[in-house]
Design a protein around this motif. Structure first.
Motif, PDB file in Angstrom:
ATOM      1  N   ASP A  18       0.772  -0.970  -0.170  1.00  0.00           N
ATOM      2  CA  ASP A  18      -0.001  -0.013   0.062  1.00  0.00           C
ATOM      3  C   ASP A  18       0.869   1.308  -0.042  1.00  0.00           C
ATOM      4  N   ARG A  26       3.164   1.252  -3.821  1.00  0.00           N
ATOM      5  CA  ARG A  26       2.305   0.939  -4.859  1.00  0.00           C
ATOM      6  C   ARG A  26       2.994   0.122  -5.613  1.00  0.00           C
ATOM      7  N   ASN A  30       2.539  -3.353  -5.818  1.00  0.00           N
ATOM      8  CA  ASN A  30       1.960  -4.585  -5.606  1.00  0.00           C
ATOM      9  C   ASN A  30       2.399  -5.609  -6.570  1.00  0.00           C
ATOM     10  N   SER A  35      -6.179  -8.136  -3.537  1.00  0.00           N
ATOM     11  CA  SER A  35      -6.014  -6.750  -3.491  1.00  0.00           C
ATOM     12  C   SER A  35      -6.179  -6.141  -4.788  1.00  0.00           C
ATOM     13  N   ARG A  53      -1.644  -2.011  -9.767  1.00  0.00           N
ATOM     14  CA  ARG A  53      -2.470  -1.733  -8.853  1.00  0.00           C
ATOM     15  C   ARG A  53      -3.686  -1.568  -9.077  1.00  0.00           C
ATOM     16  N   ASP A  69      -7.485   2.479  -1.363  1.00  0.00           N
ATOM     17  CA  ASP A  69      -6.139   2.356  -1.047  1.00  0.00           C
ATOM     18  C   ASP A  69      -5.857   1.465   0.220  1.00  0.00           C
ATOM     19  N   SER A  85      -5.071  -3.593   0.067  1.00  0.00           N
ATOM     20  CA  SER A  85      -3.944  -4.769   0.457  1.00  0.00           C
ATOM     21  C   SER A  85      -3.654  -4.858   1.891  1.00  0.00           C
ATOM     22  N   SER A  86      -3.817  -3.878   2.784  1.00  0.00           N
ATOM     23  CA  SER A  86      -3.691  -3.638   4.132  1.00  0.00           C
ATOM     24  C   SER A  86      -4.905  -4.673   4.805  1.00  0.00           C
TER      25      SER A  86
END
Length: 380
Positions: free
Chosen positions: A58, A61, A63, A110, A174, A314, A317-318
């Motif tokens: 995150d 960026r 990913n 994600s 992403r 945003d 992913s977290s």
């Protein structure tokens, strides 16, 4: 087509891991209890690795870069497994391999969830392609293991990992139009969200039961006298029912709230694990595997629906990393308990998971009954 191709390779690798890696570990001299401990340790490692990778993705960026790098490193670890024979080294390198592959699913999800609208994709359809791949992989691997013994498992896995590197090239980096990177403070604040915590207490607990199933079901089926090929067919039946659930996922999510979907999955888990605990014979096994469409397919549809409705792009992913880490922690604890129950009686393992699903169903009812059922849109 890039997402479909990658998910085919991704779930082929997952199919090998959950169905046949325990058999490979046993062939290297590890006992059932030791294998259970390895699986539990791998889940604990995922608890640490998944959120860290998610936060890093995150913030940077990167990913896709992270995803590809992990796959390449996992390929090297698999090559190392083909060259060692010591049980201790096998267990050590296996844990390294699991640490490398554990973030792949949350990272991939994600990227997929963040790009559903831009690419006009249906989560259920893409996930169904992955499940179809798992069916084919399980059948082929089961046949090859019967023909060439467990040595075939790692070579099939290597081919799949190379395919993942190739297919990952077509993925987007992403989500488009990403906002500035998030902070650790924001992540900690997000963990205070009651709806997300209830999601962890219901869906994550329910999915942890599958981790126990993956670790011990093959041994239970072999204990009941089933062949490796038959076990491959059992797995394929379960994954086939997942496909049905994922194909219908959009329609289900349009008519039912995320909490309701998750609650149905938890209730199905009570029946599935309870029945498997009573008998691993053919007829009960068929019914148990049919229920996988609900216990796994519906659960993942519900989680994806919740994340899409309630989590800002945003933070996906977290959020995915935290969810899978929580699942991993609960899985580790459940497998640890099960590794002590299995030597006493293999039935006790699945009565235990049925009890866990009873707890998860109660928590899911709190999501449905409260104001945390996808209504707090973009809570993070």
């Amino acid at each position: 087509m890039a997402f479909y191709a990658f998910y085919v390779a991704l779930y082929a690798q997952i199919a090998i891991g959950i169905t046949f890696m325990p058999l490979w570990l046993k062939a290297q001299g590890l006992g059932e209890a030791t294998i259970g401990m390895c699986m539990a340790a791998a889940a604990v490692i995922a608890v640490v690795v998944n959120p860290l990778v998610g936060i890093f993705a995150d913030r940077t960026r990167l990913n896709k870069v992270i995803l590809v790098s992990l796959i390449i490193c996992a390929t090297c670890a698999t090559l190392a497994l083909t060259a060692i024979s010591s049980a201790f080294l096998v267990a050590t390198v296996f844990l390294v391999y699991r640490a490398l592959i554990s973030p792949l699913l949350p990272l991939a999800e994600s990227i997929l969830i963040a790009n559903l609208s831009d690419y006009r994709l249906d989560f259920g359809q893409v996930r169904a392609a992955g499940s179809a791949s798992a069916v084919a992989t399980t059948l082929v691997c089961g046949f090859l293991v019967d023909q060439f013994d467990t040595r075939a498992i790692l070579y099939i896995l290597l081919v799949i990992l190379v395919a993942k590197v190739v297919t990952s090239n077509g993925l987007p980096a992403r989500a488009r139009g990403a906002q500035p990177a998030i902070t650790t403070v924001a992540i900690l604040h997000a963990l205070k969200n009651r709806g997300f915590l209830l999601l962890l207490g219901s869906a994550a607990v329910s999915q942890a039961c599958h981790g126990v199933f993956y670790a011990f079901s093959t041994f239970r089926w072999m204990e009941a006298g089933h062949s490796t090929s038959a076990i491959g067919i059992f797995w394929s039946l379960g994954v086939g029912m997942e496909i049905v659930a994922f194909v219908l996922g959009r329609r289900i999510a349009a008519n039912l709230s995320p909490g309701t979907i998750i609650q149905i999955a938890c209730l199905a888990g009570i029946f599935r694990w309870g029945i498997f605990g009573m008998s691993a014979e053919l007829a009960p096994t068929i019914f148990v595997q049919v229920l996988q469409g609900a216990t796994l397919g519906l659960a993942q549809v519900g989680v994806a629906s919740y994340l899409r409705q309630s989590i800002a792009p945003d933070f996906l992913s977290s959020a995915s990393g935290v969810y899978w880490a929580a699942t991993g922690l609960i899985t580790a604890l459940a497998i640890l308990v099960s590794s002590h129950l299995y030597p006493i009686n293999s039935s006790y393992v699945f009565f235990f998971t049925a009890l866990l699903c009873s707890f998860a169903a109660i928590i899911a009812a709190l999501i449905v009954g409260g104001n945390n059922d996808g209504k707090e849109r973009r809570a993070w």
